[in-house]
Design a protein around this motif. Structure first.
Motif, PDB file in Angstrom:
ATOM      1  N   THR A   1       0.905  -1.174   0.033  1.00 64.35           N
ATOM      2  CA  THR A   1      -0.135  -0.024  -0.093  1.00 64.35           C
ATOM      3  C   THR A   1       0.981   1.131  -0.016  1.00 64.35           C
ATOM      4  O   THR A   1       1.834   1.237   0.294  1.00 64.35           O
ATOM      5  CB  THR A   1      -0.867   0.057   1.256  1.00 64.35           C
ATOM      6  OG1 THR A   1      -0.076   0.259   2.312  1.00 64.35           O
ATOM      7  CG2 THR A   1      -1.822  -1.190   1.378  1.00 64.35           C
ATOM      8  N   PRO A   2       0.294   2.647  -0.263  1.00 62.18           N
ATOM      9  CA  PRO A   2       1.268   3.852  -0.002  1.00 62.18           C
ATOM     10  C   PRO A   2       1.765   4.064   0.927  1.00 62.18           C
ATOM     11  O   PRO A   2       2.930   4.311   1.176  1.00 62.18           O
ATOM     12  CB  PRO A   2      -0.171   4.774  -0.420  1.00 62.18           C
ATOM     13  CG  PRO A   2      -1.055   3.912  -1.276  1.00 62.18           C
ATOM     14  CD  PRO A   2      -0.990   2.767  -0.585  1.00 62.18           C
ATOM     15  N   VAL A   3       1.222   3.580   2.276  1.00 59.24           N
ATOM     16  CA  VAL A   3       1.840   3.666   3.518  1.00 59.24           C
ATOM     17  C   VAL A   3       3.074   2.862   3.628  1.00 59.24           C
ATOM     18  O   VAL A   3       4.108   3.166   3.964  1.00 59.24           O
ATOM     19  CB  VAL A   3       0.722   3.417   4.725  1.00 59.24           C
ATOM     20  CG1 VAL A   3       1.438   3.641   5.924  1.00 59.24           C
ATOM     21  CG2 VAL A   3      -0.353   4.418   4.481  1.00 59.24           C
ATOM     22  N   GLN A   4       2.726   1.654   3.406  1.00 54.01           N
ATOM     23  CA  GLN A   4       3.904   0.421   3.577  1.00 54.01           C
ATOM     24  C   GLN A   4       5.136   1.031   2.569  1.00 54.01           C
ATOM     25  O   GLN A   4       6.308   1.174   3.111  1.00 54.01           O
ATOM     26  CB  GLN A   4       3.480  -0.867   3.008  1.00 54.01           C
ATOM     27  CG  GLN A   4       2.407  -1.361   4.003  1.00 54.01           C
ATOM     28  CD  GLN A   4       1.729  -2.723   3.339  1.00 54.01           C
ATOM     29  OE1 GLN A   4       2.191  -3.122   2.334  1.00 54.01           O
ATOM     30  NE2 GLN A   4       0.361  -2.628   3.778  1.00 54.01           N
ATOM     31  N   ALA A   5       4.871   1.397   1.191  1.00 48.85           N
ATOM     32  CA  ALA A   5       5.765   1.899   0.352  1.00 48.85           C
ATOM     33  C   ALA A   5       6.601   2.988   0.894  1.00 48.85           C
ATOM     34  O   ALA A   5       8.048   3.363   0.672  1.00 48.85           O
ATOM     35  CB  ALA A   5       5.303   2.229  -0.998  1.00 48.85           C
TER      36      ALA A   5
ATOM     37  N   LYS B   1      -1.181   0.471   7.512  1.00 50.01           N
ATOM     38  CA  LYS B   1      -0.413   0.812   8.523  1.00 50.01           C
ATOM     39  C   LYS B   1       0.365  -0.219   9.290  1.00 50.01           C
ATOM     40  O   LYS B   1       1.553  -0.184   9.382  1.00 50.01           O
ATOM     41  CB  LYS B   1      -1.189   1.762   9.650  1.00 50.01           C
ATOM     42  CG  LYS B   1      -1.321   3.176   9.137  1.00 50.01           C
ATOM     43  CD  LYS B   1      -1.892   3.805  10.233  1.00 50.01           C
ATOM     44  CE  LYS B   1      -3.212   3.314  10.695  1.00 50.01           C
ATOM     45  NZ  LYS B   1      -4.050   4.241  11.878  1.00 50.01           N
ATOM     46  N   THR B   2      -0.538  -1.353   9.623  1.00 47.33           N
ATOM     47  CA  THR B   2       0.172  -2.646  10.572  1.00 47.33           C
ATOM     48  C   THR B   2       1.290  -3.050   9.713  1.00 47.33           C
ATOM     49  O   THR B   2       2.510  -3.164  10.402  1.00 47.33           O
ATOM     50  CB  THR B   2      -0.927  -3.430  10.706  1.00 47.33           C
ATOM     51  OG1 THR B   2      -1.991  -2.944  11.431  1.00 47.33           O
ATOM     52  CG2 THR B   2      -0.396  -4.558  11.720  1.00 47.33           C
ATOM     53  N   LEU B   3       1.440  -3.629   8.481  1.00 48.94           N
ATOM     54  CA  LEU B   3       2.486  -3.942   7.808  1.00 48.94           C
ATOM     55  C   LEU B   3       3.471  -2.958   7.572  1.00 48.94           C
ATOM     56  O   LEU B   3       4.634  -3.495   7.434  1.00 48.94           O
ATOM     57  CB  LEU B   3       2.089  -4.847   6.532  1.00 48.94           C
ATOM     58  CG  LEU B   3       1.328  -5.806   6.720  1.00 48.94           C
ATOM     59  CD1 LEU B   3       1.028  -6.577   5.313  1.00 48.94           C
ATOM     60  CD2 LEU B   3       2.055  -6.928   7.221  1.00 48.94           C
TER      61      LEU B   3
ATOM     62  N   ILE C   1       6.632  -4.919   9.035  1.00 50.87           N
ATOM     63  CA  ILE C   1       7.935  -5.357   7.947  1.00 50.87           C
ATOM     64  C   ILE C   1       9.085  -4.979   8.468  1.00 50.87           C
ATOM     65  O   ILE C   1      10.021  -5.683   8.614  1.00 50.87           O
ATOM     66  CB  ILE C   1       7.427  -5.298   6.590  1.00 50.87           C
ATOM     67  CG1 ILE C   1       6.284  -6.032   6.277  1.00 50.87           C
ATOM     68  CG2 ILE C   1       8.708  -5.539   5.734  1.00 50.87           C
ATOM     69  CD1 ILE C   1       5.756  -5.733   4.780  1.00 50.87           C
ATOM     70  N   PRO C   2       9.275  -3.655   8.669  1.00 53.00           N
ATOM     71  CA  PRO C   2      10.596  -3.135   8.925  1.00 53.00           C
ATOM     72  C   PRO C   2      11.117  -3.727  10.534  1.00 53.00           C
ATOM     73  O   PRO C   2      12.379  -3.885  10.575  1.00 53.00           O
ATOM     74  CB  PRO C   2      10.508  -1.726   9.223  1.00 53.00           C
ATOM     75  CG  PRO C   2       9.362  -1.452   8.404  1.00 53.00           C
ATOM     76  CD  PRO C   2       8.274  -2.734   8.394  1.00 53.00           C
TER      77      PRO C   2
ATOM     78  N   LEU D   1       1.483 -10.217  12.939  1.00 54.27           N
ATOM     79  CA  LEU D   1       2.786 -10.536  12.971  1.00 54.27           C
ATOM     80  C   LEU D   1       3.150 -12.051  13.152  1.00 54.27           C
ATOM     81  O   LEU D   1       3.916 -12.495  12.656  1.00 54.27           O
ATOM     82  CB  LEU D   1       3.423  -9.951  14.309  1.00 54.27           C
ATOM     83  CG  LEU D   1       4.997 -10.232  14.403  1.00 54.27           C
ATOM     84  CD1 LEU D   1       5.763  -9.552  13.337  1.00 54.27           C
ATOM     85  CD2 LEU D   1       5.402  -9.620  15.757  1.00 54.27           C
ATOM     86  N   SER D   2       2.249 -12.711  13.747  1.00 52.26           N
ATOM     87  CA  SER D   2       2.380 -14.074  13.940  1.00 52.26           C
ATOM     88  C   SER D   2       2.056 -14.881  12.439  1.00 52.26           C
ATOM     89  O   SER D   2       2.853 -15.805  12.205  1.00 52.26           O
ATOM     90  CB  SER D   2       1.314 -14.800  14.783  1.00 52.26           C
ATOM     91  OG  SER D   2       1.430 -14.193  16.292  1.00 52.26           O
ATOM     92  N   ALA D   3       1.311 -14.204  11.775  1.00 52.87           N
ATOM     93  CA  ALA D   3       1.010 -14.897  10.228  1.00 52.87           C
ATOM     94  C   ALA D   3       2.119 -14.509   9.370  1.00 52.87           C
ATOM     95  O   ALA D   3       2.491 -15.083   8.692  1.00 52.87           O
ATOM     96  CB  ALA D   3      -0.305 -14.132   9.760  1.00 52.87           C
ATOM     97  N   LEU D   4       2.853 -13.138   9.617  1.00 44.85           N
ATOM     98  CA  LEU D   4       3.968 -12.877   8.938  1.00 44.85           C
ATOM     99  C   LEU D   4       5.009 -13.837   9.119  1.00 44.85           C
ATOM    100  O   LEU D   4       5.794 -14.147   8.482  1.00 44.85           O
ATOM    101  CB  LEU D   4       4.304 -11.222   9.287  1.00 44.85           C
ATOM    102  CG  LEU D   4       5.387 -10.740   8.403  1.00 44.85           C
ATOM    103  CD1 LEU D   4       4.798 -10.524   7.121  1.00 44.85           C
ATOM    104  CD2 LEU D   4       5.538  -9.441   8.894  1.00 44.85           C
ATOM    105  N   LEU D   5       5.216 -14.088  10.580  1.00 43.75           N
ATOM    106  CA  LEU D   5       6.398 -15.052  10.615  1.00 43.75           C
ATOM    107  C   LEU D   5       6.485 -16.474  10.240  1.00 43.75           C
ATOM    108  O   LEU D   5       7.344 -17.267  10.353  1.00 43.75           O
ATOM    109  CB  LEU D   5       6.544 -14.928  12.419  1.00 43.75           C
ATOM    110  CG  LEU D   5       6.777 -13.582  12.880  1.00 43.75           C
ATOM    111  CD1 LEU D   5       7.091 -13.834  14.465  1.00 43.75           C
ATOM    112  CD2 LEU D   5       8.329 -13.156  12.316  1.00 43.75           C
TER     113      LEU D   5
END
Length: 592
Positions: A7-11, A33-35, A39-40, A76-80
């Protein structure tokens, strides 16, 4: 890990976080916003030269509510799951060093090898811990922290402060990576300012900090000055379902919902809004089975006789009918056979929400209640109600979806009728201002914010000919005429008396302005050594006179017939007093 389809926020945020910069992000809920901060966090921890030591925290995310903190932890758990070492540590809920040591001990004693995949002791992992009220006590939080040694904390302010106040919890300068304050405006709205300051004081000064907020208010700005160093500011606007699509949605809803509702109640927030939309909404109502929906209004500023008449018409109707009303009809009225309740404006008091819904489906009859919310921050109202034991479900009917073309068509229909009578324009202006005031005073002020609104789209939603003059629009730099061309000199009232008065005032104001200008010009033509100073005074007087006449004209146009009558009576009394004063003899003494 990749950054595809961001998304624009993530980018915007990810390169800045990775580039060792603090960020302030102004973006609505649902904009990614969450990702943008998770991610960082993951990237920085996984790229550390050494694995996080026991009882050392690398990153912290602070959230205003338990529900939002849980959601962040779930994301975050799903990301990991895409990083096997972290997933293994998360599944085992053990710190990697402890897990490795235990396996080595098992191997040394000849015990059966664990089924989990074991990674080298130096492998960096991300292991989060959720700190929220309700599940466990602060003491249990600390016990779990000491046992598992997580390196990312996701918490509400109170529980976080409890944990990091322990001498066993370390946030070293050399390893601490990032502090994120999510929904900072809500953190302050909910009274967490003192806790935030104490949390910031306990963390290393040299760190990366990210502050995410729907609006950067003066209070949020204080946190920025205290907790961030020369932050990069990012503002992202995400376009969702517009306010201008609410009325077209009602049109489609009434067209296709089956069977056709006999009685429908539509709730608005103010009396002025009801007074205006009772003239424009009928243009958008559909026909079903050769029948049209009739409409009556009910609000607190109507005369008692009119209210009784309209209520009786709605209650006794045997054909499809709509009651357009305020919360005056939310409770205490026994209205039989109400099939549908539509809440265009959510009520200021959440308790009233249930009373509104309770108008439909009484006495064993089925009913449907729908509240219209714009995607983004307003959707938080669902969680707001759920906390208050009022769960809702999403009403997703494809035939109720509307397009920008539908919104434009609805606005054009409303403007057509408004252009037939200047009185309707004045009603629209008053209604819009009253709605803005009501919206700004909503009890859930962190959810319903005027600063999040698209004013141009709202103007279209209301079928306005132009945006009104109001303090909330001082920073609006768009087209206040909304692209509508109106000859305001010609645009008049249907009421003949009001229109004659308006034209009379226009003529009088025009003559006065010309006379004053001519007199000032003649005085400027007199050449005197000291005339320049006096000419400037004359020019100022002329401008002041023009402004005064213009204000008087606008004030007169905005008056109702009754108000003008009272004003004329007052002016006559003042003139009479002045004449009496002129006729009174001058005072000499107390002698007879």
């Amino acid at each position: 890990m990749g950054f595809d389809r961001m998304t624009p926020v993530q980018a915007s945020c990810i390169p800045l976080f990775v580039g060792h910069k603090d960020v302030v992000v102004e973006a609505v809920t649902g904009s990614g916003k969450t990702l943008a901060f998770l991610i960082p966090i993951v990237e920085k921890i996984l790229r550390l030269d050494e694995r996080t030591k026991k009882h050392h925290v690398a990153s912290i995310v602070v959230s205003p509510t338990t529900e939002l903190a849980r959601q962040i932890h779930q994301v975050l758990s799903a990301l990991l799951t895409f990083h096997p070492p972290s997933k293994s540590a998360l599944d085992s809920e053990e710190h990697p060093e402890r897990l490795q040591n235990r396996v080595e001990q098992e191997r040394g004693t000849g015990e059966e090898k664990t089924e989990r995949q074991i990674y080298p002791a130096k492998t960096s992992v991300v292991l989060p811990q959720l700190l929220v009220a309700g599940d466990v006590s602060p003491a249990q939080d600390l016990r779990r922290f000491l046992q598992n040694s997580p390196n990312v904390l996701i918490a509400t302010p109170g529980r976080l402060l409890d944990l990091i106040s322990s001498p066993h919890v370390q946030c070293p300068q050399s390893l601490f990576e990032m502090l994120v304050l999510d929904e900072a405006d809500r953190l302050l709205d909910m009274g967490f300012k003192d806790n935030l300051q104490k949390i910031i004081q306990r963390l290393p000064k040299q760190r990366r900090t990210g502050l995410f907020s729907a609006t950067v208010s003066e209070a949020v700005d204080q946190i920025i000055r205290v907790g961030l160093r020369n932050p990069v500011k990012i503002a992202v606007k995400v376009k969702g379902l517009d306010a201008s699509q609410k009325l077209p949605s009602i049109q489609k809803l009434l067209s296709f919902i089956g069977p056709a509702p006999l009685k429908t109640i539509i709730y608005l927030s103010t009396c002025a809004a009801v007074d205006y939309f009772q003239h424009t909404l009928p243009l958008l109502l559909p026909r079903r089975n050769e029948q049209t929906f009739s409409l009556v209004s009910l609000h607190g500023k109507q005369q008692q006789k009119i209210r009784q008449k309209n209520f009786a018409k709605f209650a006794n109707s045997t054909s499809p009918i709509i009651l357009l009303t305020t919360d005056v009809a939310a409770r205490g009225l026994d209205i039989p056979q109400v099939d549908l309740v539509l809440q265009i404006d959510p009520p200021n008091d959440p308790k009233v929400f249930l009373h509104r819904c309770g108008r439909a489906g009484r006495a064993g009859r089925k009913g449907l209640s729908i509240v219209f919310l714009q995607p983004g921050r307003e959707e938080d109202y669902l969680q707001f109600l759920d906390i208050r034991k009022t769960p809702l479900s999403t009403f997703s009917q494809a035939w109720a979806d509307t397009s920008d073309q539908d919104a434009r068509a609805a606005a054009e229909k409303m403007r057509e009728v408004v252009l037939t009578d200047r009185t309707l324009h004045e009603k629209a202006q008053r209604a819009f201002v009253s709605w803005a005031k009501a919206y700004s005073k909503h009890q859930a002020s962190s959810i319903f914010r005027l600063a999040d609104q698209d004013w141009a789209d709202l103007g279209q939603a209301w079928g306005l000919l132009k945006l009104p003059k109001m303090p909330e629009l001082r920073k609006f730099d768009g087209d206040k005429s909304l692209g509508v061309q109106v000859d305001w000199d010609v645009y008049g009232y249907k009421d003949k008396v009001r229109e004659q008065n308006r034209q009379k005032i226009m003529v009088e104001v025009g003559i006065v302005e010309k006379d004053v200008t001519r007199q000032a010009a003649s005085r400027k033509n007199v050449k005197r050594a000291w005339s320049q100073k006096h000419d400037q005074q004359d020019e100022r007087v002329t401008k002041r006179t023009k402004r005064q006449k213009k204000r008087e004209s606008e004030r007169w146009e905005s008056m109702t017939g009754e108000e003008r009558k009272k004003h004329q009576q007052l002016e006559a009394m003042i003139q009479q007093v002045r004449q009496m004063n002129q006729q009174t003899d001058d005072f000499e003494d107390f002698a007879d």
